[in-house]
Design a protein around this motif. Structure first.
Motif, PDB file in Angstrom:
ATOM      1  N   GLN A 132      -4.630   4.743   9.701  1.00  0.00           N
ATOM      2  CA  GLN A 132      -4.896   4.066   8.418  1.00  0.00           C
ATOM      3  C   GLN A 132      -5.596   2.727   8.637  1.00  0.00           C
ATOM      4  O   GLN A 132      -5.276   1.991   9.564  1.00  0.00           O
ATOM      5  CB  GLN A 132      -3.576   3.798   7.671  1.00  0.00           C
ATOM      6  N   THR A 179      -1.988  -1.410  12.803  1.00  0.00           N
ATOM      7  CA  THR A 179      -1.885  -1.438  14.266  1.00  0.00           C
ATOM      8  C   THR A 179      -2.230  -0.065  14.839  1.00  0.00           C
ATOM      9  O   THR A 179      -2.710   0.048  15.961  1.00  0.00           O
ATOM     10  CB  THR A 179      -0.449  -1.823  14.674  1.00  0.00           C
ATOM     11  N   GLU A 186       0.879  -1.172   0.000  1.00  0.00           N
ATOM     12  CA  GLU A 186       0.000   0.000   0.000  1.00  0.00           C
ATOM     13  C   GLU A 186       0.914   1.220   0.000  1.00  0.00           C
ATOM     14  O   GLU A 186       1.677   1.427   0.934  1.00  0.00           O
ATOM     15  CB  GLU A 186      -0.879  -0.003   1.259  1.00  0.00           C
ATOM     16  N   PHE A 244      -4.328  -1.238   2.297  1.00  0.00           N
ATOM     17  CA  PHE A 244      -3.596  -2.030   3.300  1.00  0.00           C
ATOM     18  C   PHE A 244      -4.465  -3.148   3.870  1.00  0.00           C
ATOM     19  O   PHE A 244      -3.997  -4.266   4.060  1.00  0.00           O
ATOM     20  CB  PHE A 244      -3.068  -1.129   4.426  1.00  0.00           C
ATOM     21  N   GLU A 303       7.344  -2.729  17.137  1.00  0.00           N
ATOM     22  CA  GLU A 303       6.898  -3.569  16.026  1.00  0.00           C
ATOM     23  C   GLU A 303       8.144  -4.025  15.259  1.00  0.00           C
ATOM     24  O   GLU A 303       9.175  -3.378  15.308  1.00  0.00           O
ATOM     25  CB  GLU A 303       6.010  -2.770  15.052  1.00  0.00           C
ATOM     26  N   SER A 344       5.061  -4.574   2.920  1.00  0.00           N
ATOM     27  CA  SER A 344       4.361  -3.286   3.026  1.00  0.00           C
ATOM     28  C   SER A 344       4.472  -2.681   4.419  1.00  0.00           C
ATOM     29  O   SER A 344       3.483  -2.226   5.004  1.00  0.00           O
ATOM     30  CB  SER A 344       2.877  -3.482   2.673  1.00  0.00           C
TER      31      SER A 344
HETATM   32  N1  ARG Z   1       3.194  -1.207  10.634  1.00  0.00           N
HETATM   33  C1  ARG Z   1       1.739  -0.989  10.644  1.00  0.00           C
HETATM   34  C2  ARG Z   1       1.029  -2.352  10.586  1.00  0.00           C
HETATM   35  O1  ARG Z   1       1.674  -3.348  10.318  1.00  0.00           O
HETATM   36  C3  ARG Z   1       1.290  -0.114   9.479  1.00  0.00           C
HETATM   37  C4  ARG Z   1       1.662  -0.626   8.124  1.00  0.00           C
HETATM   38  C5  ARG Z   1       1.084   0.212   6.984  1.00  0.00           C
HETATM   39  N2  ARG Z   1       1.769  -0.080   5.725  1.00  0.00           N
HETATM   40  C6  ARG Z   1       1.440   0.573   4.561  1.00  0.00           C
HETATM   41  N3  ARG Z   1       2.133   0.271   3.470  1.00  0.00           N
HETATM   42  N4  ARG Z   1       0.477   1.449   4.526  1.00  0.00           N
HETATM   43  O2  ARG Z   1      -0.163  -2.426  10.775  1.00  0.00           O
END
Ligand code: ARG
Length: 316
Positions: free
Chosen positions: A165, A169, A57, A98, A249, A115
């Motif tokens: 988003q 997480t 994403e 995402f 993370e 991603s």
């Molecule tokens: N590190 C967070 C997760 O794994 C956000 C990842 C969002 N990545 C992106 N390409 N928009 O939930």
């Protein structure tokens, strides 16, 4: 005039020779045409290599973004290309939302997710298989640059809206705050870029997001503002990070559950890139600083993890 018998025999022999040569020539031509099958096979990947579809994403630089020409760019793009080169396969990149990445992997629409995805998350590990980790990250709160009341997540109040988003997480964290009544609403949006615009427009009072991505956004905004500023004029980015990193993370690369063959290739590639310096090169290009031993050690450390939700339950 009748042709002598012997002249007829010579003529027939010559005709047969010409016929044989013609047939041979035709056979060689048809074999060459069939040989196109090899060319068709190599069309699916250079020199007949496997081609894997990598989902990401792209509102998430320095990991996943879109270049000026519309191509997908970022650390994840360079890393997957380098792993493919090391392990003898080609990659194609697919732009997805995402929250659509895991379903796309499970249905075979894509083969890999690269991603900026946190691999230390129990529910995700029940749906896909993750590689060794490749980046240590964590979530932060961002507010408008002129905000003087929010200095950390603890300063958020029940009248505030917080954006994050979808499928991330950060969204989990914002929705938890809303459920606990600590904020008025978790505003869940498709892209990090939209979340930041809503913050700048004061439609929301804070954004929860991955620290390296928010920092990259701030640095880029400041660089762009500097271009339009007068000589010597000090400019600020429209948003700032407040408080400490709120969790830990580790990003991993995901494959379909049970695809051990591809997972082993990705892990072998990650290790080789760490050992031969290529990972450190990609890291410095996109993170803007040299990778430390601690940064690199994530690639070969244990993938065991304690899901934060489990940790919280154990603490209560
Ligand atoms: N590190 C967070 C997760 O794994 C956000 C990842 C969002 N990545 C992106 N390409 N928009 O939930």
């Amino acid at each position: 005039m009748r042709m002598s018998y012997f002249r007829k025999v010579r003529k027939m022999k010559k005709f047969k020779k010409v016929l044989a040569l013609t047939l041979t020539f035709a056979m060689v031509l048809s074999l060459a045409a069939c040989g196109g099958g090899d060319d068709q096979k190599s069309a699916s990947g250079s020199e007949g290599k496997d081609v894997y579809k990598v989902g990401m994403e792209p509102t998430f630089l320095p990991f996943d973004g879109t270049g000026d020409n519309g191509d997908l760019i970022g650390l994840d793009v360079d890393l997957m290309k380098a792993i493919g080169e090391d392990q003898g396969f080609d990659v194609e990149f697919v732009n997805l939302s995402f929250d659509g990445l895991v379903p796309a992997l499970q249905t075979g629409q894509i083969d890999i997710i690269a991603s900026g995805m946190n691999a230390d998350k129990k529910d995700r590990n029940e749906e896909v298989d993750f590689s060794n980790r490749y980046y240590r990250s964590g979530l932060v709160v961002a507010v408008a640059n002129d905000n003087t009341t929010i200095n950390s997540i603890n300063d958020l109040t029940p009248d505030m809206k917080v954006a994050a988003q979808t499928g991330t997480t950060s969204a989990d964290m914002a929705e938890k705050l809303a459920k606990e009544g600590k904020i008025k609403e978790a505003v869940i949006l498709n892209g990090v870029d939209i979340a930041m615009m809503q913050l700048i427009n004061n439609d929301v009072q804070a954004v929860i997001n991955d620290r390296p991505v928010t920092q990259y956004y701030i640095d880029t905004q400041k660089k762009n503002a500097q271009k339009d500023a007068k000589e010597g004029e000090e400019v600020e980015a429209p948003v700032k990070i407040v408080g400490d990193v709120m969790n830990s993370e580790r990003y991993g690369i995901a494959v379909q559950k049970g695809n051990k063959e591809l997972l082993d290739k990705i892990n072998a590639g990650l290790k080789n890139l760490k050992d031969n310096g290529k990972f450190a090169e990609i890291y410095e290009k996109w993170i803007g600083q040299e990778a430390t031993e601690n940064d690199l050690s994530v690639i070969t450390e244990s993938t065991d993890f304690v899901d934060p939700d489990d940790a919280e339950k154990a603490a209560n």
